[in-house]
Design a protein around this motif. Sequence first.
Motif, short mmCIF file in Angstrom:
data_model
loop_
_atom_site.label_atom_id
_atom_site.label_comp_id
_atom_site.label_asym_id
_atom_site.label_seq_id
_atom_site.Cartn_x
_atom_site.Cartn_y
_atom_site.Cartn_z
N ARG A 56 -70.65 26.27 96.71
CA ARG A 56 -71.51 26.85 97.73
C ARG A 56 -71.28 28.35 97.77
N HIS A 57 -72.31 29.08 98.24
CA HIS A 57 -72.20 30.52 98.40
C HIS A 57 -72.01 30.82 99.87
N GLU A 58 -70.85 31.38 100.21
CA GLU A 58 -70.55 31.70 101.59
C GLU A 58 -71.16 33.06 101.95
N THR A 59 -71.76 33.13 103.14
CA THR A 59 -72.36 34.39 103.57
C THR A 59 -71.34 35.33 104.20
N PRO A 65 -57.54 35.76 97.99
CA PRO A 65 -57.03 34.44 97.58
C PRO A 65 -58.08 33.34 97.70
N GLN A 66 -58.89 33.38 98.77
CA GLN A 66 -59.96 32.39 98.94
C GLN A 66 -60.99 32.50 97.83
N LEU A 67 -61.35 33.75 97.50
CA LEU A 67 -62.34 33.96 96.45
C LEU A 67 -61.83 33.45 95.11
N ALA A 68 -60.58 33.75 94.80
CA ALA A 68 -60.01 33.29 93.53
C ALA A 68 -60.00 31.77 93.46
N ARG A 69 -59.63 31.13 94.58
CA ARG A 69 -59.59 29.66 94.60
C ARG A 69 -60.99 29.07 94.45
N GLN A 74 -65.11 26.24 91.32
CA GLN A 74 -66.48 26.16 90.83
C GLN A 74 -66.53 26.14 89.31
N ALA A 75 -65.70 26.97 88.68
CA ALA A 75 -65.66 26.99 87.23
C ALA A 75 -65.21 25.63 86.68
N ALA A 76 -64.22 25.02 87.33
CA ALA A 76 -63.74 23.71 86.87
C ALA A 76 -64.83 22.65 86.98
#
Length: 376
Positions: A56-59, A65-69, A74-76
């Motif tokens: 999902r795309h968060e607004t 750290p959240q972005l990296a996770r 998503q990549a996985a």
Amino acid sequence: MRILVFANTPAHVHLYRHAADRLEDAGHDVLVLTREYACTTDLLEFFGMPFRRYGRHETTAPTKPQLARELGEQAARIVGESLRFRPDVVFGRGPYAALAGTVTRTPTVLVLDDEPGDFNHTVSRPFADCIISPAVTRRDLGDDHYTFDGFKECAYLHPDVFEPDGAVREYLGIGPDEPYALVRFNGLDALHDAGLEGFTREQRRDLLERLSERATVFVSDEGGEMTLRDLPAREYDLHPALIHDAMAEASLLVADTGTMVNEAALLGTPALRYRGTDDHEYGEFRELERVGLAEQFDEYEAIRDRSLELVADETASDRWATRRREYVGDLVNLTDLLVDVAQAGGSLERVTPSTRRALQSTSPVGGTNARSSSSD
């Protein structure tokens, strides 16, 4: 064949929906990988497109750290879904499509427009087997980059493809001759919108109050934060799949977002764009201004006054309709092109002669925008 498509925004759904229908009718398997963003999955469900979510795309801006996770998760999911589907060709526009093509060792076709941010292009270009974009964007992305005479919206708004729903006025509760305007306010939550500002709160109120004196006004607020309780305007509350039908019947569209201005212009509806703080020069808007289908403004008072002038002009719709007939019908039907490239497995050496003629190479060998060679 098995065709994997990435649709991360509502505009991407429209870009591929007719091609997906035709490919499935021809016996091919199509899968859309998507994320929860705005009405993207609503549109996929409405059009009956087979899809799976990868995120999902968060607004709201996540922490690092959240972005990296989130990116890792998503990549996985993309890797897993892509390997399960085993595509013969991948369509998309950024690093996720490149990732899917890389892990499955599949030809990857990127369909791009004139987005100002270069990050997606920089990351994904080395992994693309073919890049397709409108000639008006004036980009040169290397030997595998080809352009066509048109816009990405020609995949769903070309006269050979788009058939308006004549009942849309009834759905909106509007009389057959009642003028109405659509006003679109940008949420400005996309990566390429970072730091940009559109209409201010005061300008939004002023515009709606003044326009409503001359026409019924429907508001589409992408950010979902505006209340209309004390304003003489109505929320646009039809299913998002009907927005182009509503645009086609409107007397005017005013927006501080790009895609809907392109769409209204290609439908022959007077389309005005407020730049706000966006000083990027878009090739699409420049071309639509050249042919008199869209207008851009840097100052609020100028777009407000032009809006009031057009909505009161009973001849404006006829002028725009004439310009559309004279211009849009000669553009490339992008759906035809996408279907042919998909059935060729992403190889331009295997496309039909008509598609080969429609595509223009940007490679230095033939000169920028020189017609690609043809064996027909």
